[in-house]
Design a protein around this motif. Sequence first.
Motif, mmCIF file in Angstrom:
data_model
loop_
_atom_site.group_PDB
_atom_site.id
_atom_site.type_symbol
_atom_site.label_atom_id
_atom_site.label_comp_id
_atom_site.label_asym_id
_atom_site.label_seq_id
_atom_site.Cartn_x
_atom_site.Cartn_y
_atom_site.Cartn_z
ATOM 1 N N LEU A 147 0.833 -1.196 0.000
ATOM 2 C CA LEU A 147 0.000 0.000 0.000
ATOM 3 C C LEU A 147 0.871 1.250 0.000
ATOM 4 C CD1 LEU A 147 -2.570 -0.973 2.790
ATOM 5 C CD2 LEU A 147 -2.929 -1.143 0.325
ATOM 6 N N LYS A 148 0.496 2.228 -0.808
ATOM 7 C CA LYS A 148 1.132 3.540 -0.720
ATOM 8 C C LYS A 148 0.403 4.368 0.333
ATOM 9 C CE LYS A 148 3.055 4.230 -5.376
ATOM 10 N NZ LYS A 148 3.034 5.094 -6.573
ATOM 11 N N THR A 149 1.163 5.094 1.141
ATOM 12 C CA THR A 149 0.557 5.989 2.122
ATOM 13 C C THR A 149 0.395 7.358 1.480
ATOM 14 O OG1 THR A 149 1.620 4.774 3.918
ATOM 15 C CG2 THR A 149 0.733 6.955 4.436
ATOM 16 N N HIS A 150 -0.842 7.656 1.089
ATOM 17 C CA HIS A 150 -1.148 8.883 0.347
ATOM 18 C C HIS A 150 -1.928 9.884 1.198
ATOM 19 C CE1 HIS A 150 -3.063 11.160 -3.133
ATOM 20 N NE2 HIS A 150 -1.795 11.142 -3.476
ATOM 21 N N ALA A 151 -2.336 9.474 2.409
ATOM 22 C CA ALA A 151 -3.056 10.371 3.310
ATOM 23 C C ALA A 151 -2.164 11.548 3.698
ATOM 24 C CB ALA A 151 -3.502 9.608 4.552
ATOM 25 N N LYS A 152 -2.770 12.706 3.897
ATOM 26 C CA LYS A 152 -2.023 13.915 4.272
ATOM 27 C C LYS A 152 -2.481 14.319 5.671
ATOM 28 C CE LYS A 152 -1.690 13.781 -0.300
ATOM 29 N NZ LYS A 152 -0.653 13.032 -0.994
ATOM 30 N N ILE A 153 -1.700 13.980 6.680
ATOM 31 C CA ILE A 153 -2.129 14.235 8.044
ATOM 32 C C ILE A 153 -0.935 14.503 8.938
ATOM 33 C CG2 ILE A 153 -2.237 11.735 8.541
ATOM 34 C CD1 ILE A 153 -4.599 12.459 10.463
ATOM 35 N N ASP A 199 -8.654 10.573 -4.685
ATOM 36 C CA ASP A 199 -9.521 10.625 -5.859
ATOM 37 C C ASP A 199 -10.365 9.366 -5.878
ATOM 38 O OD1 ASP A 199 -8.524 13.080 -6.930
ATOM 39 O OD2 ASP A 199 -6.711 12.006 -7.505
ATOM 40 N N TRP A 200 -11.402 9.372 -6.722
ATOM 41 C CA TRP A 200 -12.268 8.196 -6.794
ATOM 42 C C TRP A 200 -11.766 7.278 -7.907
ATOM 43 C CZ3 TRP A 200 -17.824 10.650 -5.982
ATOM 44 C CH2 TRP A 200 -17.893 11.139 -4.681
ATOM 45 N N MET A 201 -10.575 6.766 -7.671
ATOM 46 C CA MET A 201 -9.926 5.845 -8.598
ATOM 47 C C MET A 201 -9.704 4.507 -7.888
ATOM 48 S SD MET A 201 -7.017 8.420 -10.140
ATOM 49 C CE MET A 201 -6.632 7.404 -11.567
ATOM 50 N N THR A 202 -9.532 3.447 -8.670
ATOM 51 C CA THR A 202 -9.323 2.123 -8.086
ATOM 52 C C THR A 202 -8.110 2.113 -7.175
ATOM 53 O OG1 THR A 202 -10.326 1.098 -10.033
ATOM 54 C CG2 THR A 202 -8.970 -0.313 -8.624
ATOM 55 N N ARG A 203 -7.009 2.715 -7.613
ATOM 56 C CA ARG A 203 -5.785 2.678 -6.813
ATOM 57 C C ARG A 203 -5.973 3.403 -5.489
ATOM 58 N NH1 ARG A 203 -2.161 6.898 -10.456
ATOM 59 N NH2 ARG A 203 -2.954 8.829 -9.525
ATOM 60 N N ASN A 204 -6.724 4.521 -5.487
ATOM 61 C CA ASN A 204 -6.900 5.293 -4.260
ATOM 62 C C ASN A 204 -7.815 4.588 -3.267
ATOM 63 O OD1 ASN A 204 -6.654 7.437 -6.659
ATOM 64 N ND2 ASN A 204 -5.693 8.287 -4.841
ATOM 65 N N LEU A 205 -8.818 3.920 -3.768
ATOM 66 C CA LEU A 205 -9.813 3.314 -2.887
ATOM 67 C C LEU A 205 -9.442 1.900 -2.453
ATOM 68 C CD1 LEU A 205 -13.063 4.559 -4.663
ATOM 69 C CD2 LEU A 205 -11.881 5.567 -2.702
ATOM 70 N N THR A 206 -8.490 1.256 -3.158
ATOM 71 C CA THR A 206 -8.192 -0.144 -2.839
ATOM 72 C C THR A 206 -6.719 -0.434 -2.575
ATOM 73 O OG1 THR A 206 -7.923 -0.775 -5.174
ATOM 74 C CG2 THR A 206 -10.148 -0.911 -4.244
ATOM 75 N N ARG A 207 -5.796 0.434 -3.042
ATOM 76 C CA ARG A 207 -4.374 0.105 -2.929
ATOM 77 C C ARG A 207 -3.554 1.201 -2.239
ATOM 78 N NH1 ARG A 207 -5.312 -1.169 -8.370
ATOM 79 N NH2 ARG A 207 -3.932 0.491 -9.094
ATOM 80 N N ARG A 208 -4.225 2.131 -1.594
ATOM 81 C CA ARG A 208 -3.521 3.204 -0.908
ATOM 82 C C ARG A 208 -4.136 3.459 0.462
ATOM 83 N NH1 ARG A 208 -2.070 8.098 -5.145
ATOM 84 N NH2 ARG A 208 -0.695 6.897 -6.506
ATOM 85 N N ILE A 209 -3.314 3.988 1.367
ATOM 86 C CA ILE A 209 -3.843 4.492 2.622
ATOM 87 C C ILE A 209 -4.266 5.933 2.364
ATOM 88 C CG2 ILE A 209 -3.332 5.057 5.022
ATOM 89 C CD1 ILE A 209 -1.271 2.763 4.947
#
Length: 686
Positions: free
Chosen positions: A432-438, A612-622
Amino acid sequence: MTKQLSHYVNRDLSWIEFNRRVLEEAQDINNPLLERAKFLAIVSSNLDEFMSVRVAGIQDQLRAGYSKTDFTGYTPAVLWKRLIKRANQMVSDQYRTYREIMRSLAKEGITLRSVEDLSAAQLKVISDYFHEIVFPVLTPMAVDQSRPFPLVHTKELYLSVLLKQDGEVEEEPLFAIVQVPSILPRLFQLPSRAGSKKLEFVLLEDIIQQFIHILFNGYTPFAVHPFRLIRNADLLLNEDEAEDLLEEIEKELRKRRWGIPVRLEVEKGIHPYALQMLQEELEIQDNLFLADGPIDLTFFMKFANSLPGYEHLRFERMEPQYPQEFQETDDMFEVIRERDVLVYHPYESFEAVNDFVMQAAYDPDVLAIKMTLYRVSGHSALVQALAMAAEAGKQVTVVVELKARFDEERNIAWARQLEKAGCHVVYGLVGLKTHAKILLVVRREQGTLRRYVHVGTGNYNDSTATLYTDIGLFTAHPVIGEDASALFNEVTGYSSPYEWKAFGVAPTDLKEKLFRLIDREISHALEGRPAYIIAKMNSLSHQAMVDKLYEASQAGVKIDLIVRGVCCLRPGVPGVSDNIRIISIVDRFLEHARIMYFANGGDDEVYLSSADWMTRNLTRRIELMCPVFDQTLRQILINMLRLNLNDNVKARQLLPTGVYTHVESGSEPHRSQFEAQVIHNWKSSV
């Protein structure tokens, strides 16, 4: 009989349409001339990444014999042909635009000269420059039986050289290549001619061509042509078996330079023998482009930014304002305790985020700082502040995403620097890629602990914060603070699935939470209550999400989508998506914020998200979606969304055919990015 359109637009073809909208900004004569040149460079940069990632992936499918149809109705073979055709059409238009811009620049006294047009004095200058600066870094690389074809680096400019030996008759030409050194400026400024105030430039490759015979003593170069190769840039990581992820990524980065060739760009008019040699040696036949002008127009970005004294050819300079909530205080914690604060970049300065971390680093009552880093600038004040906090004895945890594409090397360097300073550096979860901004700060106050949180829609990058539109939220809301702590615990340690009180978190429950919110709007619509969705994002390509929006439209929910780039949803299809309108805004700043609004029967809800509402964002990223609890801030965000929806200058509407067209102008023009520059237009509008 006409063929019925698929209910879905293909993701990659949609991307081509997005890049064409960027090209339209280069063609728009209402934009300042040097800004048009920069858009031209962005088109090239975008296409390079698209070819090295998306088109390379399709090429891999073809090589593996994969022939299944995707949900938009395309097989890899059909999609490949259509993509190459459309990409080449777009780039041909780009070069026509390039020539138009060069003619306009010439009227402003800025010209790009060919060597043949130079005066004797100018020829003397470039001769000196070649011999003193350029020649020492050039390496001619011959290709023959004893010297195999050399490694051609991706995205680098080369010259193919055909030669004949002096005094001998060769049956076929000799072949060599020379790399145009990227460490030297692509454009060389010439001395002005006597009595002229014009700025004159010559391309580095033209200088090298003029004197290339010096590299081949005893041989005569008779055909010299630039070329450029794009290679597959995807990393093939086996994270499950990697003992050290950092070392594994470093190893894969070294392999990237040998990635399979994807696209070859050559100068129009290249000698047939040279082209044959390049295609055979690089094993590339289909994805070939003949450039009618300089190869690789990305040089226009530096060129447009570096010319002094031409401010009238640029957008009016905009100085980001420091957020008014923090202007009269030295204690940001006190302000955030009292109320949530919304920051809108680039209109408001990213310095507020830097100052927040810096204050936390120096504050003796701050016990811990936790943060995610996805893409960071080259000289990050945030990284320095985190390092200082760790050296001061605070618990500093940083989740660094090593797999952020094309930023891997920079992030590896930051990770090592932070570790040396004593920070706990975590590389996220396997697969998983960590894409959350926190960002979470834990502070001791009056015998208890209080959590301060910043969540954002964009990266913690002070450079892109001046170029992208993004939202940041500072809050001390206890529920958000609890969720923030739980999120870091899940990423950095072992933790059972958590019942999120406020957040939606991918890949565990963000998609399901969005579906629940959309289903709630459907229920409101069916029962006659206000039902309305506005969602702003970069891309929409997840099939199940598209289908859920179709379901909502059919139930009577009004849906407005602001999707900058890829969009697989086809709006306005009778009986399917009648109630859905989609616009895309391409303007001075890159639209990057992700904001979701749900009418909820009159009890409005607004969320900020990294996803974004993309497959990678909703299933393969934090990923993270955070509610905005403050009613005033919710209304500000709704007003911002309406500002976008009212844009009739830079907004394009997606038609059912998949074509984008400029929104029809009303009696009064509305350009959302320019109207948002006046801060009170959105912060004082409630």
